[in-house]
Scaffold this active site. Sequence first.
Site, mmCIF file in Angstrom:
data_model
loop_
_atom_site.group_PDB
_atom_site.id
_atom_site.type_symbol
_atom_site.label_atom_id
_atom_site.label_comp_id
_atom_site.label_asym_id
_atom_site.label_seq_id
_atom_site.Cartn_x
_atom_site.Cartn_y
_atom_site.Cartn_z
ATOM 1 N N LYS A 184 10.747 -1.849 -0.583
ATOM 2 C CA LYS A 184 11.269 -3.101 -0.487
ATOM 3 C C LYS A 184 11.431 -4.344 -1.574
ATOM 4 O O LYS A 184 12.136 -3.746 -2.833
ATOM 5 C CB LYS A 184 9.378 -3.730 -0.782
ATOM 6 N N LYS A 192 4.440 0.710 -10.635
ATOM 7 C CA LYS A 192 4.029 0.146 -12.274
ATOM 8 C C LYS A 192 4.560 1.177 -13.077
ATOM 9 O O LYS A 192 4.831 0.627 -13.846
ATOM 10 C CB LYS A 192 3.666 -1.804 -11.528
ATOM 11 N N LYS A 218 11.147 -8.588 -7.554
ATOM 12 C CA LYS A 218 12.032 -9.458 -8.527
ATOM 13 C C LYS A 218 12.165 -8.018 -9.264
ATOM 14 O O LYS A 218 13.346 -8.671 -10.065
ATOM 15 C CB LYS A 218 10.318 -10.121 -9.104
#
Length: 348
Positions: free
Chosen positions: A208, A124, A211
């Site tokens: 993956k 992230k 969102k």
Amino acid sequence: MSNDIAKSAAYQGPQRVFSGVQPTGSLHLGNYLGALKKFVDLQDDHDCLYCIVDLHAVTIWQDPKELAQQTRHIAAAFLASGVDPKKAVVYAQSGVRAHTELAWYFNCVARIGWLNRMTQFKDKAGKSSEKMSVGLYDYPVLQAADILAFKATHVPVGEDQKQHLELSRDIAAKFNHDFNAPNFFPLPEPLIKGPGARIMSLRDGRKKMSKSDPSDMSRINLTDDADMMAKKIRKAKTDALPFPENEHGLEERPEVTNLIGIYAALSGMTDAQVISQYAGGQFGPFKSELADLAVAKLSPITDLMSRYLADPAEIDHILGAAADKAAEISEPILAQTRDIMGFWRRGL
Ligand code: TYM
């Protein structure tokens, strides 16, 4: 997935299931198959808490005008997927103080080296880790507090949460050891196995489904209408080869593996059964039947979600009652934790 969950030999407390979902954007097929579907499967036979983790969400900037509505949105997705508030405790994390309080205690148990190894933070933060919030770095400690505030023994999640669950176990074990409180906290078991544990992007089978992927075509959202779902599946990336003849034919074909996995997870078939049904054929007919299947399984959820969202007062009522229930379970655990750590209290 079997609904039987293995019991840990050492921990003698009640078996309890806990999981959380962040209120950040619309849920997608990966969230549904990796988490929500398992939540529903477990609720009949187990004591379950399903939490909308808004404290985790704010580790990355969230618009305060939208956060509460996002929380209702996830609650609606839970309910529409079949989570029954009469069977499971469905509540918002920020409404129950045990999460933050236990997270602080665990901050003093977890080691910096452990957090430095967390791959999700690295993914992230990318190259800008210095600019990320301290909360994002500490995210997995709060996650351990979520689970252990209820002494949860089992945690249904997708595969991406494996490392966070290992950290929760390490924190529980170190707390029990450091404070000489054998088996006070259980070592929570992840429930990951089963179809749908790792749903990949429709545009890149090595990433993956997420969102935060900038391409909306990479995921099927629970809010997509039937036409959009079908379009995304029709346009999903495959390769130039025909449909595989057997499971060996999946090697080095991540997009094809993913689509077959999605078909299997939605239909309740095994990958091998799906392969034998379409063996050697073209992708066109397979994709069109996969689109029908996805629409048949997901559209009722989308419709129900809108109905729940039309009555926010009912959602708030459910979340409010459940927060009381969650506090009732976690308060005695918190009080015992404070005693074990030696904090002053009235009448000590
Ligand atoms: P979140 O909100 O990112 O994801 C919610 C759940 O969806 C699963 N998931 C997937 N499963 C299969 N394939 C995918 N592509 C996919 N993407 C997401 C996630 O594994 C998760 O189960 N850290 C958690 C939230 C959390 C939590 C907890 C979970 C906070 N505290 C305590 C369990 C216990 C998360 O990021 O969820």
